[in-house]
Design a protein around this motif. Structure first.
Motif, PDB file in Angstrom:
ATOM      1  N   TYR A 114      70.500  13.016  85.265  1.00 43.44           N
ATOM      2  CA  TYR A 114      69.814  14.251  84.864  1.00 43.44           C
ATOM      3  C   TYR A 114      70.248  14.672  83.461  1.00 43.44           C
ATOM      4  N   THR A 115      71.554  14.669  83.213  1.00 50.11           N
ATOM      5  CA  THR A 115      72.080  15.070  81.905  1.00 50.11           C
ATOM      6  C   THR A 115      71.611  14.119  80.820  1.00 50.11           C
TER       7      THR A 115
ATOM      8  N   VAL B  84      65.869   5.701  79.751  1.00 48.53           N
ATOM      9  CA  VAL B  84      66.750   6.781  80.210  1.00 48.53           C
ATOM     10  C   VAL B  84      67.619   6.282  81.367  1.00 48.53           C
ATOM     11  N   ALA B  85      67.012   5.543  82.290  1.00 48.95           N
ATOM     12  CA  ALA B  85      67.765   5.003  83.425  1.00 48.95           C
ATOM     13  C   ALA B  85      68.840   4.022  82.954  1.00 48.95           C
ATOM     14  N   ALA B  86      68.520   3.195  81.967  1.00 47.26           N
ATOM     15  CA  ALA B  86      69.487   2.224  81.451  1.00 47.26           C
ATOM     16  C   ALA B  86      70.642   2.931  80.748  1.00 47.26           C
TER      17      ALA B  86
ATOM     18  N   SER C 187      71.638   5.947  81.274  1.00 45.05           N
ATOM     19  CA  SER C 187      72.354   6.641  82.334  1.00 45.05           C
ATOM     20  C   SER C 187      73.305   5.694  83.072  1.00 45.05           C
ATOM     21  N   GLU C 188      72.824   4.515  83.427  1.00 41.02           N
ATOM     22  CA  GLU C 188      73.643   3.546  84.155  1.00 41.02           C
ATOM     23  C   GLU C 188      74.810   3.058  83.304  1.00 41.02           C
ATOM     24  N   ILE C 189      74.558   2.773  82.047  1.00 40.02           N
ATOM     25  CA  ILE C 189      75.629   2.329  81.148  1.00 40.02           C
ATOM     26  C   ILE C 189      76.681   3.433  81.001  1.00 40.02           C
ATOM     27  N   THR C 190      76.216   4.671  80.865  1.00 37.97           N
ATOM     28  CA  THR C 190      77.131   5.805  80.732  1.00 37.97           C
ATOM     29  C   THR C 190      77.990   5.951  81.979  1.00 37.97           C
ATOM     30  N   PHE C 191      77.368   5.854  83.139  1.00 37.18           N
ATOM     31  CA  PHE C 191      78.113   5.995  84.392  1.00 37.18           C
ATOM     32  C   PHE C 191      79.167   4.898  84.525  1.00 37.18           C
TER      33      PHE C 191
END
Length: 138
Positions: free
Chosen positions: A22-23, A44-46, A48-52
């Motif tokens: 979301y962020t 955005v999903a990619a 997000s996943e890399i960040t996580f």
């Protein structure tokens, strides 16, 4: 019991992953508006996943730094060690750490002055205890 703990951990991980997603979406939207570009949902999903995953790596590294120092608490020094490869990030973290330390010292000084003032007020309001009253307490 252990299975319930695993389920709870998985639920928390999913919630955290959703919060990161979301962020990331909000940040991408802000950049898109500012720069006049578009981000696909897959992008955005990619991100997000890399960040996580990077945050998971950071967490493991911080835990190892503390464990290596025979501590169970992660300190600002561990965070600085983690950020050592990025000069700008290290400078920012060091600055914030110093600001926090300074703020904590100011709060401790205020607390000392406050408790000292309360001690003086208490002493002024106390009546002396005579021997007969003192012996009744025994």
């Amino acid at each position: 019991m252990e299975a319930a703990g695993g389920e709870q951990r998985e639920l928390l991980t999913q919630r955290l992953r959703a919060a990161v997603h979301y962020t990331t979406g909000c940040l991408c939207q802000g950049v898109a508006e500012d720069k006049g570009v578009l981000f696909s949902k897959q992008t955005v999903a990619a991100i997000s996943e890399i960040t996580f995953r990077q945050c998971e790596n950071f967490a493991r590294d911080l835990e190892m730094f503390a464990r290596h120092a025979k501590r169970s608490t992660i300190t600002s020094e561990d965070v600085k060690l983690l950020a050592r490869r990025s000069n700008s990030l290290l400078k920012y973290i060091t600055q914030k750490s110093e600001e926090l330390a300074s703020s904590n010292m100011e709060q401790k000084e205020k607390k000392k002055k406050s408790s000292a003032a309360k001690g003086r007020r208490t002493e002024e309001n106390e009546t002396p205890v005579t021997e007969s009253e003192d012996s009744n307490m025994a």
